[in-house]
Design a protein around this motif. Structure first.
Motif, PDB file in Angstrom:
ATOM      1  N   ASN A  73      36.075  48.073  40.740  1.00  0.00           N
ATOM      2  CA  ASN A  73      36.401  47.790  39.342  1.00  0.00           C
ATOM      3  C   ASN A  73      35.146  47.223  38.683  1.00  0.00           C
ATOM      4  OD1 ASN A  73      37.469  46.959  36.893  1.00  0.00           O
ATOM      5  ND2 ASN A  73      39.264  45.962  37.779  1.00  0.00           N
ATOM      6  N   GLN A 102      33.596  44.617  41.151  1.00  0.00           N
ATOM      7  CA  GLN A 102      34.667  43.783  41.686  1.00  0.00           C
ATOM      8  C   GLN A 102      35.435  44.629  42.697  1.00  0.00           C
ATOM      9  OE1 GLN A 102      37.112  41.057  39.209  1.00  0.00           O
ATOM     10  NE2 GLN A 102      38.793  42.468  39.645  1.00  0.00           N
ATOM     11  N   TYR A 103      35.815  44.022  43.819  1.00  0.00           N
ATOM     12  CA  TYR A 103      36.524  44.735  44.873  1.00  0.00           C
ATOM     13  C   TYR A 103      37.970  44.227  44.893  1.00  0.00           C
ATOM     14  CZ  TYR A 103      31.733  45.860  46.133  1.00  0.00           C
ATOM     15  OH  TYR A 103      30.426  46.287  46.087  1.00  0.00           O
ATOM     16  N   ASP A 104      38.892  45.107  44.487  1.00  0.00           N
ATOM     17  CA  ASP A 104      40.317  44.779  44.433  1.00  0.00           C
ATOM     18  C   ASP A 104      41.014  45.297  45.682  1.00  0.00           C
ATOM     19  OD1 ASP A 104      40.000  43.640  41.895  1.00  0.00           O
ATOM     20  OD2 ASP A 104      40.450  45.526  40.870  1.00  0.00           O
ATOM     21  N   ASN A 152      46.111  40.876  41.099  1.00  0.00           N
ATOM     22  CA  ASN A 152      44.937  41.514  40.523  1.00  0.00           C
ATOM     23  C   ASN A 152      44.915  41.456  39.004  1.00  0.00           C
ATOM     24  OD1 ASN A 152      43.992  42.180  43.041  1.00  0.00           O
ATOM     25  ND2 ASN A 152      44.718  44.305  42.995  1.00  0.00           N
ATOM     26  N   SER A 196      42.268  38.751  48.069  1.00  0.00           N
ATOM     27  CA  SER A 196      42.373  39.098  46.657  1.00  0.00           C
ATOM     28  C   SER A 196      40.955  39.376  46.168  1.00  0.00           C
ATOM     29  CB  SER A 196      43.072  38.002  45.857  1.00  0.00           C
ATOM     30  OG  SER A 196      42.519  36.742  46.127  1.00  0.00           O
ATOM     31  N   SER A 197      40.803  39.688  44.899  1.00  0.00           N
ATOM     32  CA  SER A 197      39.553  40.248  44.390  1.00  0.00           C
ATOM     33  C   SER A 197      38.334  39.377  44.702  1.00  0.00           C
ATOM     34  CB  SER A 197      39.658  40.434  42.880  1.00  0.00           C
ATOM     35  OG  SER A 197      40.712  41.305  42.548  1.00  0.00           O
TER      36      SER A 197
END
Length: 327
Positions: A73, A102-104, A152, A196-197
Protein backbone atom coordinates in the motif's frame (compact mmCIF):
# COMPACT_ATOMS: atom_id res chain seq x y z
CA UNK A 1 7.10 -2.13 -14.41
CA UNK A 2 9.11 -3.16 -11.37
CA UNK A 3 12.83 -3.55 -11.57
CA UNK A 4 14.21 -6.75 -10.08
CA UNK A 5 16.21 -4.81 -7.49
CA UNK A 6 16.47 -7.65 -4.98
CA UNK A 7 17.48 -11.23 -5.63
CA UNK A 8 15.09 -14.05 -4.71
CA UNK A 9 15.74 -15.43 -1.27
CA UNK A 10 17.46 -18.80 -1.10
CA UNK A 11 15.50 -21.62 0.52
CA UNK A 12 18.42 -22.96 2.43
CA UNK A 13 19.86 -23.61 5.84
CA UNK A 14 20.78 -20.38 7.55
CA UNK A 15 24.33 -19.62 8.51
CA UNK A 16 23.19 -19.48 12.13
CA UNK A 17 21.32 -22.74 12.48
CA UNK A 18 18.44 -24.72 11.07
CA UNK A 19 15.17 -22.88 10.51
CA UNK A 20 11.82 -24.03 9.14
CA UNK A 21 11.25 -22.11 5.93
CA UNK A 22 7.86 -21.67 4.31
CA UNK A 23 7.60 -21.09 0.61
CA UNK A 24 8.62 -17.80 -0.98
CA UNK A 25 5.84 -15.94 -2.75
CA UNK A 26 6.04 -13.14 -5.27
CA UNK A 27 3.22 -11.35 -7.11
CA UNK A 28 3.07 -11.27 -10.87
CA UNK A 29 4.22 -8.22 -12.76
CA UNK A 30 2.45 -5.13 -11.41
CA UNK A 31 0.93 -7.30 -8.64
CA UNK A 32 0.71 -5.87 -5.13
CA UNK A 33 0.07 -8.92 -2.93
CA UNK A 34 1.07 -12.54 -2.43
CA UNK A 35 0.30 -15.33 0.01
CA UNK A 36 2.27 -17.91 1.98
CA UNK A 37 1.00 -20.87 4.01
CA UNK A 38 2.29 -21.38 7.55
CA UNK A 39 2.12 -24.60 9.59
CA UNK A 40 3.91 -26.20 12.54
CA UNK A 41 6.67 -27.27 10.15
CA UNK A 42 6.71 -24.07 8.03
CA UNK A 43 7.25 -21.16 10.41
CA UNK A 44 8.93 -18.65 8.09
CA UNK A 45 7.58 -17.03 4.94
CA UNK A 46 9.26 -14.67 2.48
CA UNK A 47 7.36 -12.04 0.50
CA UNK A 48 9.45 -10.90 -2.48
CA UNK A 49 8.18 -7.67 -3.98
CA UNK A 50 11.38 -6.75 -5.86
CA UNK A 51 11.30 -2.93 -6.21
CA UNK A 52 8.86 -2.80 -3.30
CA UNK A 53 11.23 -4.66 -1.00
CA UNK A 54 11.40 -8.08 0.59
CA UNK A 55 9.60 -8.92 3.84
CA UNK A 56 10.39 -12.05 5.84
CA UNK A 57 7.89 -13.14 8.51
CA UNK A 58 9.05 -15.68 11.11
CA UNK A 59 6.98 -17.12 13.97
CA UNK A 60 8.67 -18.62 17.02
CA UNK A 61 6.15 -21.48 17.06
CA UNK A 62 3.16 -22.18 14.79
CA UNK A 63 0.28 -24.24 16.23
CA UNK A 64 -2.16 -24.45 13.30
CA UNK A 65 -2.14 -24.13 9.53
CA UNK A 66 -3.15 -20.77 8.03
CA UNK A 67 -2.46 -18.52 5.07
CA UNK A 68 -1.00 -15.04 5.41
CA UNK A 69 -1.22 -12.45 2.64
CA UNK A 70 0.91 -9.31 2.46
CA UNK A 71 -0.32 -6.41 0.34
CA UNK A 72 1.67 -3.34 -0.72
CA UNK A 73 0.00 0.00 0.00
CA UNK A 74 1.59 3.30 -1.06
CA UNK A 75 -0.69 5.23 1.31
CA UNK A 76 0.86 5.28 4.79
CA UNK A 77 -1.38 5.35 7.86
CA UNK A 78 -1.12 8.38 10.20
CA UNK A 79 1.74 8.60 12.70
CA UNK A 80 1.12 9.09 16.40
CA UNK A 81 2.98 12.31 17.36
CA UNK A 82 3.46 10.94 20.87
CA UNK A 83 5.64 8.16 19.45
CA UNK A 84 7.12 9.66 16.29
CA UNK A 85 8.48 13.23 16.49
CA UNK A 86 7.57 15.99 14.05
CA UNK A 87 9.54 15.55 10.84
CA UNK A 88 9.29 11.74 10.78
CA UNK A 89 8.73 10.54 7.22
CA UNK A 90 8.25 7.25 5.44
CA UNK A 91 11.20 5.86 3.48
CA UNK A 92 10.95 6.20 -0.30
CA UNK A 93 12.15 3.26 -2.40
CA UNK A 94 14.32 3.31 -5.50
CA UNK A 95 12.67 0.47 -7.41
CA UNK A 96 9.03 1.60 -7.33
CA UNK A 97 9.20 5.13 -8.66
CA UNK A 98 10.07 6.80 -5.37
CA UNK A 99 7.01 5.67 -3.38
CA UNK A 100 6.79 4.73 0.29
CA UNK A 101 5.51 1.24 1.10
CA UNK A 102 3.17 0.03 3.81
CA UNK A 103 2.80 -3.73 4.26
CA UNK A 104 -0.75 -4.78 5.19
CA UNK A 105 -1.56 -8.26 6.52
CA UNK A 106 -4.66 -10.37 5.90
CA UNK A 107 -5.20 -14.10 6.19
CA UNK A 108 -7.38 -17.13 6.80
CA UNK A 109 -7.20 -17.18 10.62
CA UNK A 110 -9.58 -15.68 13.17
CA UNK A 111 -7.88 -12.42 14.14
CA UNK A 112 -8.52 -8.89 12.82
CA UNK A 113 -8.25 -8.89 9.00
CA UNK A 114 -7.91 -12.69 9.25
CA UNK A 115 -4.45 -12.61 10.80
CA UNK A 116 -3.39 -15.42 13.14
CA UNK A 117 -4.24 -15.21 16.84
CA UNK A 118 -1.54 -15.53 19.50
CA UNK A 119 -1.77 -18.69 21.66
CA UNK A 120 -4.34 -20.10 19.22
CA UNK A 121 -2.46 -20.14 15.91
CA UNK A 122 1.04 -19.43 17.20
CA UNK A 123 3.08 -18.93 20.36
CA UNK A 124 5.83 -16.48 21.18
CA UNK A 125 6.86 -13.48 19.12
CA UNK A 126 6.88 -12.71 15.41
CA UNK A 127 10.12 -11.48 13.83
CA UNK A 128 9.98 -9.28 10.72
CA UNK A 129 12.95 -8.55 8.46
CA UNK A 130 12.44 -5.88 5.78
CA UNK A 131 14.99 -5.21 3.01
CA UNK A 132 14.66 -2.48 0.40
CA UNK A 133 16.60 -0.06 -1.78
CA UNK A 134 16.26 3.59 -0.85
CA UNK A 135 15.83 6.37 -3.37
CA UNK A 136 19.19 8.06 -4.18
CA UNK A 137 17.73 11.36 -3.00
CA UNK A 138 16.69 9.93 0.38
CA UNK A 139 19.00 10.45 3.37
CA UNK A 140 18.60 8.11 6.33
CA UNK A 141 18.79 9.91 9.68
CA UNK A 142 17.38 7.83 12.56
CA UNK A 143 15.69 4.67 11.23
CA UNK A 144 12.43 3.43 12.72
CA UNK A 145 10.30 0.37 11.97
CA UNK A 146 6.74 1.62 12.32
CA UNK A 147 3.93 -0.67 13.48
CA UNK A 148 0.24 0.29 13.32
CA UNK A 149 -1.72 -2.09 15.60
CA UNK A 150 -5.35 -2.77 14.86
CA UNK A 151 -7.64 -2.95 11.86
CA UNK A 152 -6.08 -1.99 8.53
CA UNK A 153 -8.77 0.63 7.83
CA UNK A 154 -8.34 2.58 11.09
CA UNK A 155 -4.74 1.85 12.15
CA UNK A 156 -2.35 4.52 13.41
CA UNK A 157 1.41 4.06 13.76
CA UNK A 158 1.95 4.02 17.52
CA UNK A 159 5.01 1.75 17.89
CA UNK A 160 8.60 1.59 16.75
CA UNK A 161 9.52 -2.11 16.74
CA UNK A 162 13.07 -1.66 15.42
CA UNK A 163 15.54 -4.04 17.06
CA UNK A 164 18.14 -4.36 14.28
CA UNK A 165 19.37 -2.29 11.34
CA UNK A 166 21.83 -2.94 8.52
CA UNK A 167 23.51 -0.41 6.27
CA UNK A 168 26.43 -1.28 4.02
CA UNK A 169 29.75 0.43 4.78
CA UNK A 170 31.16 2.98 2.32
CA UNK A 171 33.29 1.51 -0.50
CA UNK A 172 36.59 2.37 1.21
CA UNK A 173 37.07 0.79 4.64
CA UNK A 174 40.31 1.56 6.47
CA UNK A 175 40.14 -1.46 8.75
CA UNK A 176 39.17 -4.11 6.20
CA UNK A 177 40.27 -3.42 2.65
CA UNK A 178 37.88 -6.01 1.21
CA UNK A 179 35.02 -5.55 3.65
CA UNK A 180 32.17 -4.52 1.39
CA UNK A 181 29.03 -6.59 1.90
CA UNK A 182 27.51 -7.99 -1.28
CA UNK A 183 24.07 -7.05 0.05
CA UNK A 184 23.76 -3.27 -0.39
CA UNK A 185 20.11 -2.77 0.51
CA UNK A 186 19.22 -1.37 3.95
CA UNK A 187 17.50 -3.91 6.19
CA UNK A 188 15.35 -3.48 9.29
CA UNK A 189 14.54 -6.12 11.88
CA UNK A 190 11.81 -5.99 14.51
CA UNK A 191 9.71 -8.18 16.79
CA UNK A 192 6.06 -7.87 17.73
CA UNK A 193 3.36 -9.96 19.44
CA UNK A 194 0.76 -9.68 16.66
CA UNK A 195 0.54 -8.73 13.00
CA UNK A 196 -0.73 -5.47 11.59
CA UNK A 197 0.58 -2.87 9.15
CA UNK A 198 4.28 -1.97 9.14
CA UNK A 199 6.44 0.51 7.23
CA UNK A 200 10.03 1.75 7.11
CA UNK A 201 10.22 5.22 8.68
CA UNK A 202 12.91 7.80 9.27
CA UNK A 203 12.98 10.12 12.28
CA UNK A 204 14.83 13.44 12.35
CA UNK A 205 18.05 13.66 14.33
CA UNK A 206 18.08 15.40 17.68
CA UNK A 207 21.65 16.61 17.07
CA UNK A 208 23.95 17.02 14.07
CA UNK A 209 27.04 15.38 15.56
CA UNK A 210 29.81 13.72 13.58
CA UNK A 211 31.25 10.23 14.01
CA UNK A 212 34.96 10.69 13.38
CA UNK A 213 36.17 7.13 13.92
CA UNK A 214 34.36 3.82 13.97
CA UNK A 215 36.60 0.84 14.62
CA UNK A 216 36.29 -2.83 15.43
CA UNK A 217 39.14 -4.77 17.04
CA UNK A 218 39.70 -7.93 19.13
CA UNK A 219 39.73 -7.59 22.90
CA UNK A 220 42.49 -9.02 25.05
CA UNK A 221 40.41 -11.82 26.52
CA UNK A 222 42.03 -13.77 29.33
CA UNK A 223 42.81 -17.42 28.78
CA UNK A 224 39.68 -19.54 28.97
CA UNK A 225 37.31 -16.63 28.40
CA UNK A 226 35.04 -16.38 25.39
CA UNK A 227 36.43 -14.27 22.49
CA UNK A 228 35.07 -10.77 22.02
CA UNK A 229 35.43 -7.87 19.63
CA UNK A 230 35.21 -4.24 20.70
CA UNK A 231 33.35 -1.58 18.74
CA UNK A 232 34.39 2.01 19.45
CA UNK A 233 33.55 5.40 18.02
CA UNK A 234 34.38 9.03 18.73
CA UNK A 235 31.67 11.64 18.48
CA UNK A 236 32.13 15.40 18.05
CA UNK A 237 29.78 18.32 17.66
CA UNK A 238 31.89 19.69 14.81
CA UNK A 239 32.52 18.10 11.41
CA UNK A 240 36.23 18.87 11.83
CA UNK A 241 36.46 16.31 14.66
CA UNK A 242 37.91 18.91 16.99
CA UNK A 243 36.98 19.86 20.51
CA UNK A 244 35.69 17.62 23.27
CA UNK A 245 34.54 14.10 22.41
CA UNK A 246 30.92 13.42 23.31
CA UNK A 247 29.13 10.55 25.00
CA UNK A 248 26.10 9.11 23.20
CA UNK A 249 23.58 7.38 25.46
CA UNK A 250 21.18 6.74 22.55
CA UNK A 251 23.56 4.78 20.31
CA UNK A 252 22.70 1.17 19.48
CA UNK A 253 24.31 -1.40 17.25
CA UNK A 254 23.38 -4.43 15.17
CA UNK A 255 25.52 -7.28 13.90
CA UNK A 256 24.46 -8.84 10.61
CA UNK A 257 25.70 -11.22 7.94
CA UNK A 258 25.00 -11.73 4.26
CA UNK A 259 23.60 -15.22 3.73
CA UNK A 260 23.11 -16.04 0.04
CA UNK A 261 22.37 -12.38 -0.68
CA UNK A 262 20.01 -11.98 2.29
CA UNK A 263 20.78 -9.95 5.40
CA UNK A 264 20.34 -11.91 8.63
CA UNK A 265 20.78 -10.80 12.25
CA UNK A 266 22.38 -13.54 14.38
CA UNK A 267 21.51 -13.80 18.04
CA UNK A 268 24.27 -12.39 20.24
CA UNK A 269 25.20 -13.36 23.76
CA UNK A 270 26.05 -10.85 26.50
CA UNK A 271 24.72 -7.88 24.55
CA UNK A 272 25.04 -5.40 27.46
CA UNK A 273 21.42 -4.22 27.05
CA UNK A 274 22.46 -2.87 23.62
CA UNK A 275 24.07 0.21 25.17
CA UNK A 276 27.51 1.70 24.67
CA UNK A 277 29.82 2.34 27.63
CA UNK A 278 31.71 5.61 28.01
CA UNK A 279 35.51 5.67 28.23
CA UNK A 280 35.99 9.20 29.56
CA UNK A 281 39.79 8.98 29.55
CA UNK A 282 39.98 8.33 25.80
CA UNK A 283 36.70 9.95 24.77
CA UNK A 284 35.35 6.71 23.34
CA UNK A 285 31.90 5.18 23.15
CA UNK A 286 32.61 1.45 23.34
CA UNK A 287 30.75 -1.84 23.14
CA UNK A 288 32.06 -5.41 23.52
CA UNK A 289 30.48 -8.15 21.40
CA UNK A 290 30.81 -11.80 22.30
CA UNK A 291 31.59 -13.88 19.21
CA UNK A 292 30.57 -17.09 20.97
CA UNK A 293 28.37 -19.16 18.66
CA UNK A 294 29.08 -17.11 15.53
CA UNK A 295 30.21 -19.07 12.47
CA UNK A 296 33.28 -18.10 10.50
CA UNK A 297 32.64 -15.41 7.91
CA UNK A 298 32.22 -11.68 7.39
CA UNK A 299 29.98 -9.63 9.68
CA UNK A 300 28.65 -6.11 9.42
CA UNK A 301 28.32 -3.78 12.41
CA UNK A 302 25.89 -0.89 12.01
CA UNK A 303 25.71 1.81 14.70
CA UNK A 304 22.62 4.02 14.74
CA UNK A 305 21.55 6.84 17.01
CA UNK A 306 19.33 9.88 17.39
CA UNK A 307 22.44 12.07 17.07
CA UNK A 308 23.96 10.93 13.75
CA UNK A 309 23.08 8.98 10.61
CA UNK A 310 23.87 5.23 10.65
CA UNK A 311 27.54 4.26 10.39
CA UNK A 312 28.91 0.81 9.64
CA UNK A 313 32.03 -1.29 9.31
CA UNK A 314 32.92 -4.98 9.04
CA UNK A 315 34.91 -7.67 10.76
CA UNK A 316 35.72 -11.31 9.99
CA UNK A 317 35.97 -14.50 11.97
CA UNK A 318 38.41 -17.18 10.83
CA UNK A 319 38.63 -20.38 12.88
CA UNK A 320 36.62 -18.58 15.53
CA UNK A 321 39.10 -15.72 15.86
CA UNK A 322 39.07 -12.10 14.73
CA UNK A 323 40.78 -11.48 11.37
CA UNK A 324 41.49 -8.36 9.32
CA UNK A 325 40.76 -10.16 6.04
CA UNK A 326 38.32 -12.88 5.04
CA UNK A 327 39.44 -15.91 3.05
Amino acid sequence: MRRPMLALIALAISLFGTQCWASTCSPGEEGVSCTNTFSPTDTTGTYEFFGDGRLVVRFDTVLTTFTLTVTINHTIDPLDPNEFPAGTVCVTYLGNGGHCDQYDFTGSAGGPNGVPVKNTDYKGLITLTLSYFTSPTFTVHNPAFGHAPGDNATAVYTEDILTSYFQAPPPVITLLTSAQSSASDPTMGGTLPGLSSVAALDEPLTESDTVCSLTVSPTNAASGQKPEVEITFKLFSSSSCSGTALRDKTARLSVSADTSGNVTFPALKNVEANKFHWDSKNGLNEYDISTEGLADGRYNVTVFSSKFSPQSTNFCLVNGSFATTCP
